[in-house]
Enzyme design. Structure first.
Site, PDB file in Angstrom:
ATOM      1  N   ASP A   1      22.320  16.190 -28.006  1.00  0.00           N
ATOM      2  CA  ASP A   1      22.413  17.575 -27.104  1.00  0.00           C
ATOM      3  C   ASP A   1      24.016  18.093 -27.064  1.00  0.00           C
ATOM      4  OD1 ASP A   1      21.869  19.345 -25.277  1.00  0.00           O
ATOM      5  OD2 ASP A   1      21.316  17.748 -23.623  1.00  0.00           O
TER       6      ASP A   1
ATOM      7  N   PHE B   1      14.396  21.179 -22.321  1.00  0.00           N
ATOM      8  CA  PHE B   1      14.224  19.642 -22.128  1.00  0.00           C
ATOM      9  C   PHE B   1      13.000  19.080 -22.605  1.00  0.00           C
ATOM     10  CE2 PHE B   1      14.002  15.696 -19.741  1.00  0.00           C
ATOM     11  CZ  PHE B   1      15.119  15.071 -20.102  1.00  0.00           C
TER      12      PHE B   1
ATOM     13  N   ARG C   1       7.817   8.590 -22.454  1.00  0.00           N
ATOM     14  CA  ARG C   1       8.290   7.984 -23.732  1.00  0.00           C
ATOM     15  C   ARG C   1       7.100   7.467 -24.503  1.00  0.00           C
ATOM     16  NH1 ARG C   1      13.738   6.626 -23.186  1.00  0.00           N
ATOM     17  NH2 ARG C   1      14.186   6.072 -21.099  1.00  0.00           N
TER      18      ARG C   1
ATOM     19  N   GLU D   1      19.293   7.716 -33.498  1.00  0.00           N
ATOM     20  CA  GLU D   1      19.302   8.330 -32.025  1.00  0.00           C
ATOM     21  C   GLU D   1      18.370   9.389 -32.100  1.00  0.00           C
ATOM     22  OE1 GLU D   1      19.567   8.085 -28.963  1.00  0.00           O
ATOM     23  OE2 GLU D   1      21.325   9.004 -28.228  1.00  0.00           O
ATOM     24  N   ASP D   2      17.734   9.434 -30.666  1.00  0.00           N
ATOM     25  CA  ASP D   2      16.542  10.461 -30.285  1.00  0.00           C
ATOM     26  C   ASP D   2      17.103  11.831 -30.707  1.00  0.00           C
ATOM     27  OD1 ASP D   2      18.067  10.128 -28.240  1.00  0.00           O
ATOM     28  OD2 ASP D   2      16.504   9.642 -26.663  1.00  0.00           O
TER      29      ASP D   2
HETATM   30  P1  IMP Z   1      24.236  14.189 -25.354  1.00  0.00           P
HETATM   31  O1  IMP Z   1      25.053  13.116 -24.849  1.00  0.00           O
HETATM   32  O2  IMP Z   1      24.143  15.153 -24.373  1.00  0.00           O
HETATM   33  O3  IMP Z   1      24.234  14.510 -26.757  1.00  0.00           O
HETATM   34  O4  IMP Z   1      22.905  13.485 -24.694  1.00  0.00           O
HETATM   35  C1  IMP Z   1      22.243  12.563 -25.540  1.00  0.00           C
HETATM   36  C2  IMP Z   1      20.910  11.646 -24.690  1.00  0.00           C
HETATM   37  O5  IMP Z   1      20.621  12.450 -23.685  1.00  0.00           O
HETATM   38  C3  IMP Z   1      20.021  11.319 -25.741  1.00  0.00           C
HETATM   39  O6  IMP Z   1      19.916  10.064 -26.180  1.00  0.00           O
HETATM   40  C4  IMP Z   1      18.847  11.503 -24.573  1.00  0.00           C
HETATM   41  O7  IMP Z   1      18.686  10.075 -23.900  1.00  0.00           O
HETATM   42  C5  IMP Z   1      19.370  12.394 -23.482  1.00  0.00           C
HETATM   43  N1  IMP Z   1      18.781  13.790 -23.676  1.00  0.00           N
HETATM   44  C6  IMP Z   1      19.186  14.919 -24.110  1.00  0.00           C
HETATM   45  N2  IMP Z   1      18.345  15.994 -24.185  1.00  0.00           N
HETATM   46  C7  IMP Z   1      17.193  15.532 -23.706  1.00  0.00           C
HETATM   47  C8  IMP Z   1      15.841  15.974 -23.636  1.00  0.00           C
HETATM   48  O8  IMP Z   1      15.782  17.184 -23.948  1.00  0.00           O
HETATM   49  N3  IMP Z   1      15.013  15.269 -23.410  1.00  0.00           N
HETATM   50  C9  IMP Z   1      14.926  13.768 -22.834  1.00  0.00           C
HETATM   51  N4  IMP Z   1      16.439  13.242 -23.149  1.00  0.00           N
HETATM   52  C10 IMP Z   1      17.589  14.127 -23.503  1.00  0.00           C
HETATM   53 MG    MG Z   2      17.339   9.188 -22.534  1.00  0.00          MG
END
Ligand code: IMP
Ligand code: MG
Length: 177
Positions: A101, A150, A163, A97-98
């Site tokens: 958060d 962000f 991207r 995963e990227d």
């Molecule tokens: P989570 O469910 O909040 O952990 O978020 C995960 C997803 O939110 C990631 O796969 C990203 O696509 C997106 N995301 C969370 N933080 C960022 C950020 O700082 N930049 C861009 N995408 C983010």
């Molecule tokens: Mg995303």
């Protein structure tokens, strides 16, 4: 592209760390039946570079989920937009995963994939933003831990843009609508 924001992790730093991660994963998965699952679209760049450093006969599959829409904040709702092509029962699965958060996306994905009875399941993330965690997630391989900003680039988007940057930078407030 100029005026996006300050570079947080440059290309060379990314490549060095990703090569280390690939080596570590190669050691951990010797004699295992490794399936690398990339989460579209954010993990594409990271996954492509990472697997070049995993010196094992792995297979790759992809899932697409959506939890954000055109926002910089998590809605908390995870939807599967594209499911895996292959069955993972009995396989050693590594989710790539990227960024983690709030943890909502990976928490949902891990539960979902575990219900398909893989032999093992681990998580590998390029970035970890621990300050906003809402649900606990065990991330087994973390590239970089970053502050609560962000970020875009290297697969990460804001409203589907940025991207293609080869580095990770902070999105300036004046670029956020
Ligand atoms: P989570 O469910 O909040 O952990 O978020 C995960 C997803 O939110 C990631 O796969 C990203 O696509 C997106 N995301 C969370 N933080 C960022 C950020 O700082 N930049 C861009 N995408 C983010
Ligand atoms: Mg995303």
């Amino acid at each position: 592209m100029q005026g996006i924001g300050k570079i947080l992790i440059d290309e060379q730093t990314l490549m060095e760390r990703i090569s280390e991660m690939g080596e570590e994963i190669s050691k951990d998965y010797q004699d295992k039946d490794l399936v690398v699952i990339g989460i579209l679209k954010g993990a594409v760049m990271f996954l492509a570079d990472l697997v070049k450093h995993i010196k094992l006969p792995l297979t790759m599959d992809f899932m697409a989920v959506s939890s954000y829409g055109r926002s910089t904040h998590s809605s908390g709702v995870v939807r599967i937009l594209k499911d895996l092509d292959e069955d993972i029962e009995g396989k050693d699965v590594l989710i790539v995963e990227d960024i983690v958060d709030t943890g909502l996306t990976l928490n949902y994905l891990a539960d979902n994939l575990l219900s398909r009875n893989p032999k093992s399941l681990k998580i590998c993330c390029c970035l970890d933003k621990p300050s906003k965690r809402r649900v606990p997630v065990k991330v087994d391989y973390v590239g970089f831990t970053i502050p609560d900003k962000f970020v875009v680039g290297y697969g990460l988007d804001y409203a589907e843009k940025y991207r293609n940057l080869s580095y990770i930078c902070v999105l300036d407030d004046d670029n956020i609508e």
